[in-house]
Motif scaffolding. Sequence first.
Motif, PDB file in Angstrom:
ATOM      1  N   ARG A   8       0.868  -1.176   0.000  1.00 44.89           N
ATOM      2  CA  ARG A   8       0.000   0.000   0.000  1.00 44.89           C
ATOM      3  C   ARG A   8       0.903   1.222   0.000  1.00 44.89           C
ATOM      4  O   ARG A   8       2.002   1.206   0.558  1.00 44.89           O
ATOM      5  CB  ARG A   8      -0.882   0.016   1.248  1.00 44.89           C
ATOM      6  CG  ARG A   8      -1.826   1.211   1.243  1.00 44.89           C
ATOM      7  CD  ARG A   8      -2.757   1.228   2.430  1.00 44.89           C
ATOM      8  NE  ARG A   8      -3.545   2.455   2.402  1.00 44.89           N
ATOM      9  CZ  ARG A   8      -4.132   2.965   3.450  1.00 44.89           C
ATOM     10  NH1 ARG A   8      -4.058   2.355   4.626  1.00 44.89           N
ATOM     11  NH2 ARG A   8      -4.812   4.077   3.341  1.00 44.89           N
ATOM     12  N   HIS A   9       0.460   2.291  -0.639  1.00 50.30           N
ATOM     13  CA  HIS A   9       1.246   3.527  -0.689  1.00 50.30           C
ATOM     14  C   HIS A   9       1.552   4.029   0.716  1.00 50.30           C
ATOM     15  O   HIS A   9       0.911   3.654   1.695  1.00 50.30           O
ATOM     16  CB  HIS A   9       0.528   4.597  -1.517  1.00 50.30           C
ATOM     17  CG  HIS A   9      -0.732   5.092  -0.869  1.00 50.30           C
ATOM     18  ND1 HIS A   9      -0.736   6.021   0.137  1.00 50.30           N
ATOM     19  CD2 HIS A   9      -2.025   4.761  -1.082  1.00 50.30           C
ATOM     20  CE1 HIS A   9      -1.974   6.255   0.525  1.00 50.30           C
ATOM     21  NE2 HIS A   9      -2.784   5.499  -0.197  1.00 50.30           N
ATOM     22  N   SER A  10       2.516   4.924   0.820  1.00 48.62           N
ATOM     23  CA  SER A  10       2.948   5.449   2.107  1.00 48.62           C
ATOM     24  C   SER A  10       2.070   6.616   2.564  1.00 48.62           C
ATOM     25  O   SER A  10       1.088   6.991   1.902  1.00 48.62           O
ATOM     26  CB  SER A  10       4.421   5.873   2.023  1.00 48.62           C
ATOM     27  OG  SER A  10       4.966   6.006   3.337  1.00 48.62           O
ATOM     28  N   ALA A  30      10.077   8.788   4.825  1.00 48.79           N
ATOM     29  CA  ALA A  30      10.916   8.012   5.741  1.00 48.79           C
ATOM     30  C   ALA A  30      10.424   6.566   5.844  1.00 48.79           C
ATOM     31  O   ALA A  30      11.228   5.630   5.838  1.00 48.79           O
ATOM     32  CB  ALA A  30      10.934   8.676   7.124  1.00 48.79           C
ATOM     33  N   LEU A  31       9.115   6.380   5.931  1.00 48.16           N
ATOM     34  CA  LEU A  31       8.559   5.033   6.023  1.00 48.16           C
ATOM     35  C   LEU A  31       8.857   4.235   4.754  1.00 48.16           C
ATOM     36  O   LEU A  31       9.292   3.080   4.821  1.00 48.16           O
ATOM     37  CB  LEU A  31       7.051   5.095   6.272  1.00 48.16           C
ATOM     38  CG  LEU A  31       6.321   3.754   6.340  1.00 48.16           C
ATOM     39  CD1 LEU A  31       6.894   2.860   7.430  1.00 48.16           C
ATOM     40  CD2 LEU A  31       4.825   3.989   6.556  1.00 48.16           C
ATOM     41  N   ALA A  32       8.648   4.835   3.594  1.00 52.59           N
ATOM     42  CA  ALA A  32       8.912   4.135   2.337  1.00 52.59           C
ATOM     43  C   ALA A  32      10.393   3.787   2.195  1.00 52.59           C
ATOM     44  O   ALA A  32      10.736   2.679   1.750  1.00 52.59           O
ATOM     45  CB  ALA A  32       8.437   4.971   1.151  1.00 52.59           C
ATOM     46  N   ARG A  33      11.281   4.698   2.595  1.00 46.47           N
ATOM     47  CA  ARG A  33      12.721   4.395   2.553  1.00 46.47           C
ATOM     48  C   ARG A  33      13.051   3.211   3.459  1.00 46.47           C
ATOM     49  O   ARG A  33      13.826   2.331   3.099  1.00 46.47           O
ATOM     50  CB  ARG A  33      13.532   5.610   3.000  1.00 46.47           C
ATOM     51  CG  ARG A  33      13.673   6.666   1.967  1.00 46.47           C
ATOM     52  CD  ARG A  33      14.552   7.774   2.482  1.00 46.47           C
ATOM     53  NE  ARG A  33      14.685   8.807   1.479  1.00 46.47           N
ATOM     54  CZ  ARG A  33      15.087  10.035   1.736  1.00 46.47           C
ATOM     55  NH1 ARG A  33      15.399  10.394   2.965  1.00 46.47           N
ATOM     56  NH2 ARG A  33      15.180  10.916   0.758  1.00 46.47           N
ATOM     57  N   VAL A  54       3.220   6.245  -7.123  1.00 48.60           N
ATOM     58  CA  VAL A  54       4.502   6.408  -7.820  1.00 48.60           C
ATOM     59  C   VAL A  54       5.575   6.885  -6.847  1.00 48.60           C
ATOM     60  O   VAL A  54       6.687   6.330  -6.793  1.00 48.60           O
ATOM     61  CB  VAL A  54       4.360   7.391  -9.010  1.00 48.60           C
ATOM     62  CG1 VAL A  54       5.711   7.672  -9.643  1.00 48.60           C
ATOM     63  CG2 VAL A  54       3.377   6.858 -10.040  1.00 48.60           C
ATOM     64  N   GLU A  55       5.254   7.912  -6.050  1.00 50.79           N
ATOM     65  CA  GLU A  55       6.222   8.456  -5.100  1.00 50.79           C
ATOM     66  C   GLU A  55       6.638   7.428  -4.055  1.00 50.79           C
ATOM     67  O   GLU A  55       7.782   7.430  -3.597  1.00 50.79           O
ATOM     68  CB  GLU A  55       5.652   9.700  -4.428  1.00 50.79           C
ATOM     69  CG  GLU A  55       5.534  10.881  -5.366  1.00 50.79           C
ATOM     70  CD  GLU A  55       4.858  12.090  -4.735  1.00 50.79           C
ATOM     71  OE1 GLU A  55       4.745  12.148  -3.484  1.00 50.79           O
ATOM     72  OE2 GLU A  55       4.440  12.982  -5.487  1.00 50.79           O
ATOM     73  N   THR A  56       5.737   6.548  -3.676  1.00 45.59           N
ATOM     74  CA  THR A  56       6.089   5.502  -2.712  1.00 45.59           C
ATOM     75  C   THR A  56       7.149   4.573  -3.293  1.00 45.59           C
ATOM     76  O   THR A  56       8.151   4.279  -2.624  1.00 45.59           O
ATOM     77  CB  THR A  56       4.839   4.704  -2.291  1.00 45.59           C
ATOM     78  OG1 THR A  56       3.936   5.591  -1.612  1.00 45.59           O
ATOM     79  CG2 THR A  56       5.197   3.538  -1.391  1.00 45.59           C
ATOM     80  N   ALA A  57       6.950   4.107  -4.517  1.00 49.95           N
ATOM     81  CA  ALA A  57       7.935   3.217  -5.140  1.00 49.95           C
ATOM     82  C   ALA A  57       9.293   3.905  -5.272  1.00 49.95           C
ATOM     83  O   ALA A  57      10.337   3.304  -4.977  1.00 49.95           O
ATOM     84  CB  ALA A  57       7.442   2.748  -6.509  1.00 49.95           C
ATOM     85  N   ALA A 158      -2.495  -1.178   6.337  1.00 47.64           N
ATOM     86  CA  ALA A 158      -2.075   0.154   6.750  1.00 47.64           C
ATOM     87  C   ALA A 158      -1.029   0.639   5.737  1.00 47.64           C
ATOM     88  O   ALA A 158      -0.587  -0.125   4.868  1.00 47.64           O
ATOM     89  CB  ALA A 158      -1.489   0.106   8.157  1.00 47.64           C
ATOM     90  N   HIS A 159      -0.621   1.878   5.862  1.00 48.75           N
ATOM     91  CA  HIS A 159       0.364   2.436   4.926  1.00 48.75           C
ATOM     92  C   HIS A 159       1.643   1.594   4.909  1.00 48.75           C
ATOM     93  O   HIS A 159       2.199   1.271   5.954  1.00 48.75           O
ATOM     94  CB  HIS A 159       0.679   3.883   5.296  1.00 48.75           C
ATOM     95  CG  HIS A 159      -0.483   4.778   5.086  1.00 48.75           C
ATOM     96  ND1 HIS A 159      -1.294   5.196   6.116  1.00 48.75           N
ATOM     97  CD2 HIS A 159      -1.012   5.295   3.956  1.00 48.75           C
ATOM     98  CE1 HIS A 159      -2.254   5.948   5.635  1.00 48.75           C
ATOM     99  NE2 HIS A 159      -2.114   6.031   4.324  1.00 48.75           N
TER     100      HIS A 159
END
Length: 188
Positions: A8-10, A30-33, A54-57, A158-159
């Motif tokens: 799921r996206h951040s 920070a979470l996605a990293r 897109v930004e999450t990936a 969740a995110h």
Amino acid sequence: MRWLDVRRHSLTKKGAMRGRGSHLSADGIALARFIGSGVGPYERVVTGSSPRAVETAVAMGFAVDDTVEMPSGYVSEEIPRHAQWDWAEPYRQIADIIRKGRTAAAVAETHRAIWAETVNGVAEGGSALLVGHGGAIELALVACLPDAPHDTWGTPFAHCDGVRLGFTDGHFVSVEFHRVRQRPPLPN
């Protein structure tokens, strides 16, 4: 066997900052990293067409190979927005809705086909990443594994929560949940 990781996206910006600049918040980056540092590599990365996917990936550290228009998992008169959070057994409830064969079933099948096409695009033994949205991921997951023990799958996504699905001979055959239990340090 091929592998499909779905996330799921951040976290996104809220309040006055929403709609300005990037869609993810600093905490979301920070979470996605943090998640990205422990997964991959991927031969193929596909996201929903929304900027937050897109930004999450990208924040996870992966270039996006393709974006796909994915229908909402919230279906009028069948699955209200965020209803999955109120259901005691959300995946069992979704499976019951899909079995009725109405609009939600068609949406679920659309997502299942996108997931299958994404993972089919990698070599045997390879992995793909798909970043999508809450509500739709739960619906798609049930469609991918319609005979699984849905009552044991726990909470909605969740995110940055995710799953890893095994795919062989044109079918999804296994699922492993990856819940975000530990959070990264918050940015200053």
